[in-house]
Design an enzyme around this catalytic site. Structure first.
Site, short mmCIF file in Angstrom:
data_model
loop_
_atom_site.label_atom_id
_atom_site.label_comp_id
_atom_site.label_asym_id
_atom_site.label_seq_id
_atom_site.Cartn_x
_atom_site.Cartn_y
_atom_site.Cartn_z
N ASP A 1 39.45 37.41 34.30
CA ASP A 1 39.80 36.12 34.88
C ASP A 1 39.20 36.21 36.27
OD1 ASP A 1 41.06 34.15 36.53
OD2 ASP A 1 42.48 33.84 34.90
N HIS A 2 38.08 35.56 36.49
CA HIS A 2 37.35 35.86 37.72
C HIS A 2 38.10 35.44 38.98
CE1 HIS A 2 36.01 31.68 37.53
NE2 HIS A 2 35.57 31.79 38.77
N HIS B 1 43.27 30.62 35.28
CA HIS B 1 43.19 30.73 36.75
C HIS B 1 44.44 30.21 37.47
CE1 HIS B 1 39.19 31.52 35.54
NE2 HIS B 1 38.73 30.29 35.56
C1 BG6 Z 1 35.56 28.62 35.07
C2 BG6 Z 1 35.66 27.31 34.35
O1 BG6 Z 1 36.41 29.57 34.50
O2 BG6 Z 1 35.92 28.44 36.43
C3 BG6 Z 1 34.79 26.26 35.02
O3 BG6 Z 1 35.26 27.47 33.01
C4 BG6 Z 1 35.10 26.18 36.49
O4 BG6 Z 1 34.96 25.00 34.40
C5 BG6 Z 1 35.09 27.55 37.14
O5 BG6 Z 1 34.11 25.36 37.09
C6 BG6 Z 1 35.57 27.50 38.58
O6 BG6 Z 1 35.35 28.73 39.19
P1 BG6 Z 1 35.04 28.85 40.74
O7 BG6 Z 1 34.92 30.31 40.99
O8 BG6 Z 1 33.77 28.08 40.99
O9 BG6 Z 1 36.19 28.22 41.44
#
Ligand code: BG6
Length: 491
Positions: A181-182, A244
Site C-alpha cells: 500500500d504505497h 489508502h
Molecule cells: C493509487 C490509485 O493506488 O493511488 C490511483 O489506484 C491514485 O487511482 C493513486 O491516483 C494516488 O496515489 P498518490 O501517491 O498520487 O497520492
C-alpha cells in the site's frame, strides 16, 4: 543495516509501474549507496526485446521519472549491467524453466547468495498463477530467502481476496508476502506514529475527551486517465478507501504498540479495523456519500465529465468520489466522527489529516467574527510535507483581537523526501514488513467495504454529481453540516 545480496525478478517489467516507480526507486537506492554490487534485476514482460534494449528502456524511465539526475559513464554502466530481460507469457508454465536458468546463471555470475525477491507488477488476475508457477518451477526453492511483493488491488471484495490469498499461500508463507500500500511508504504517513508516540504533549489529548473530530482528505486533480478498464469496475471506494484511506485511519487511531516491532504495530492496526463500525445496508446512506464528476474546469482548463471519458461506459454509475463518516467503537474513540473524503478531478492534489480539538469549556476570547477557531493539528502528507499546529493568539499591538496562528514544520523544504517506493523496496529487501499490509488488515477492510458496495448496487440513485474542479457534491458538505461541523481542507 547492510543490505543482503539478492536477485529481483520483476513481472510486468515493461509496464507503467515499473517505468514510473520501480526503476527510479532502484536507481535512487543505488545512487544513495544502499545498493552496490550485491544485486541483479531480471525483467519479465510480454514485449519482445532483449536485455540490451531493456537497459535502454530502464535508462529512459529513470531519465524521465527519477528524482535524481541520470549518472553517466562507468557508474551508469555498472548499474545497467545488473539488468537482464526475458520475454514470456506468464501463463505459459513451460517458460518458467528458462527463467529459473536465468536466475541461477545471474546468481552465479554475480556471486549472489540465493535471496530471491519476486515483484508482481501485473494484472491482479495473474497474481495467483504466477505465485503457483514460481513454486512449481522450483524458483522458490532456494538456499536464501524468498519473498513476494504484490501490488494492489488485492481482490475485488472479501471473497475474491480470500481466494487469492489461499492461492498465494500455497507458494509463500504470510511473512514472505509483502502487500504494497504505497501510502504506507510516504514519509509523513510514517511520521504519524512518531509524532504521536515520541511526544508527550499529544498522547494525553488523543481521545474522545479532547478530540472533536478527525478529517482525512485525499484529493486528486487527475481524472480516470487511461485506466478506465480497471477504474470503471473498481471506483473510488475500492481504489482509494479500502486501502489508502483506511490505512491512514489506522495510523491515526491505533493504540501505542508495546514495542516498535512489526507484528506489535500491525496488531494494533488490526484492532482499529476490528473496532471500525460496519454499516448495515440501511445505514450506508446516512454515513456515506458517493459522487461522479461532470464536466467543468480546473485552473481555467476544461475537462470532460467521467461518463464522457474514453472507454468509460456512458451510463456508468461508478463513483469517482467518496466521503464518509466513520466511527471506531472503542473507549478511546467512542462518538468521535472520523470524516474521510477522496476523489478525482478536484481542485488540488493533496492529502491532509486534520485533528480538530474540542472547544474550551468557556470562551473568554473571541475573534472579529465573534467566534473562536478550534485548535487544529494538521498532518500534510503531500505536497508540502509537514505539520501545522493551529492556535489562537493575540494580534500584535492590539488588546484583545484574537487571530489564529500556525506553528509550522516543513519536512521536505531542505531536501526532497525519498519516494514511497524507495522506502518500501528498501524495507522489503531488509525483511521489514511493518509498512506492508497483513492479510487480516486486508480481510477486515473488505468486510467493511462489501456491504457499502451492496447497498450502492441496489440503489443507483444514491450517486451524486459534482462538477470538475469542486470539493465534491454538496452532500459531502452536508454530511458535516448536519453535525455542526465543516471540512477544514479546501473549502
Ligand atoms: C493509487 C490509485 O493506488 O493511488 C490511483 O489506484 C491514485 O487511482 C493513486 O491516483 C494516488 O496515489 P498518490 O501517491 O498520487 O497520492
Amino acid at each position: 543495516e547492510t543490505i543482503p545480496s539478492f536477485i529481483f525478478t520483476i513481472f510486468g517489467a515493461t509496464g507503467d509501474l515499473a517505468k514510473r516507480k520501480l526503476f527510479p526507486a532502484l536507481y535512487s537506492l543505488y545512487r544513495e549507496k544502499q545498493l552496490r554490487c550485491n544485486f541483479a534485476v531480471i525483467g519479465v514482460g510480454r514485449k519482445n526485446i532483449d536485455s540490451f534494449e531493456f537497459r535502454t528502456w530502464v535508462k529512459n524511465s529513470i531519465a524521465e521519472f527519477s528524482r535524481l539526475s541520470l549518472c553517466a559513464g562507468e557508474e551508469w554502466e555498472q548499474f545497467a549491467a545488473r539488468f537482464s530481460y526475458i520475454s514470456f507469457d506468464v501463463k505459459d508454465t513451460a517458460k518458467y524453466a528458462a527463467l529459473r536458468s536465468l536466475v541461477e546463471a545471474k546468481e552465479q555470475e554475480n556471486k549472489l547468495s540465493g535471496n530471491r525477491m519476486f515483484y508482481l507488477a501485473i494484472a491482479p488476475q495473474l497474481f495467483g498463477t504466477v505465485a503457483t508457477n514460481l513454486k512449481e518451477s522450483g524458483l522458490t526453492n532456494t538456499k536464501g530467502w524468498k519473498r513476494l511483493i504484490i501490488e494492489k488491488p488485492f481482490g475485488h471484495d472479501y471473497t475474491s481476496a480470500e481466494a487469492l490469498n489461499e492461492e498465494i499461500k500455497r507458494s509463500f508463507a504470510e511473512e514472505e508476502i509483502y502487500r504494497i500500500d504505497h501510502y504506507l511508504g510516504k514519509e509523513m504517513v510514517q511520521n504519524i506514529q512518531v509524532i504521536r508516540f515520541a511526544n508527550s504533549m499529544f498522547e494525553p489529548l488523543w481521545n474522545n475527551r479532547h478530540i472533536d473530530n478527525i478529517q482525512i482528505t485525499a484529493s486528486e486533480t487527475v481524472g480516470v486517465e487511461d485506466r478506465a478498464s480497471y477504474y470503471d469496475r473498481a471506483g473510488a471506494l475500492r481504489d482509494m478507501v479500502q486501502n489508502h484511506m483506511l490505512q491512514m485511519v489506522m495510523m491515526v487511531c491505533m493504540e501505542p504498540p508495546s514495542r516498535l516491532k512489526t507484528e506489535a504495530i500491525r496488531d494494533e492496526k488490526v484492532k482499529v479495523m476490528r473496532a471500525l463500525r460496519r454499516f448495515s445496508e440501511e445505514e450506508v446512506d446516512r454515513h456515506i456519500v458517493r459522487g461522479q464528476y461532470i464536466a467543468g474546469t480546473i485552473g481555467g482548463k476544461s475537462f470532460l465529465g467521467y461518463r464522457e471519458e474514453p472507454d468509460v461506459n456512458p451510463a456508468s454509475t461508478t463513483e469517482t468520489f467518496v466521503a464518509a463518516k466513520l466511527y471506531i467503537d472503542n473507549f478511546r474513540w467512542a462518538d468521535v466522527p472520523i470524516y474521510i473524503r477522496t476523489g478525482k478531478r478536484m481542485p488540488e492534489k493533496l492529502t491532509e489529516i486534520v485533528i480538530q480539538f474540542k472547544e474550551l469549556p468557556k470562551r473568554l476570547y473571541f475573534n472579529k467574527n465573534n467566534d473562536l477557531m478550534p485548535n487544529l493539528l494538521i498532518f500534510r502528507i503531500q505536497p508540502n510535507e509537514g505539520i501545522t499546529l493551529l492556535l489562537n493568539a493575540k494580534k500584535q499591538g492590539t488588546d484583545s483581537q484574537i487571530i489564529p496562528i500556525g506553528m509550522e514544520y516543513c519536512n521536505d523544504c531542505e531536501a526532497a523526501s525519498p519516494e514511497a517506493y524507495e522506502s518500501l523496496l528498501h524495507d522489503a529487501i531488509l525483511g521489514d514488513s511493518t509498512f506492508f499490509t497483513r492479510w487480516d488488515e486486508v480481510a477486515l477492510a473488505w468486510k467493511f467495504i462489501d456491504p457499502i458496495r451492496c447497498a450502492w448496487d441496489k440503489d443507483p440513485c444514491s450517486l451524486a454529481e459534482y462538477e470538475v474542479g469542486t470539493w465534491g457534491p454538496v452532500e459531502a458538505h452536508e454530511l458535516l453540516q448536519k453535525d455542526g461541523k465543516r471540512w477544514w481542507t479546501g473549502s
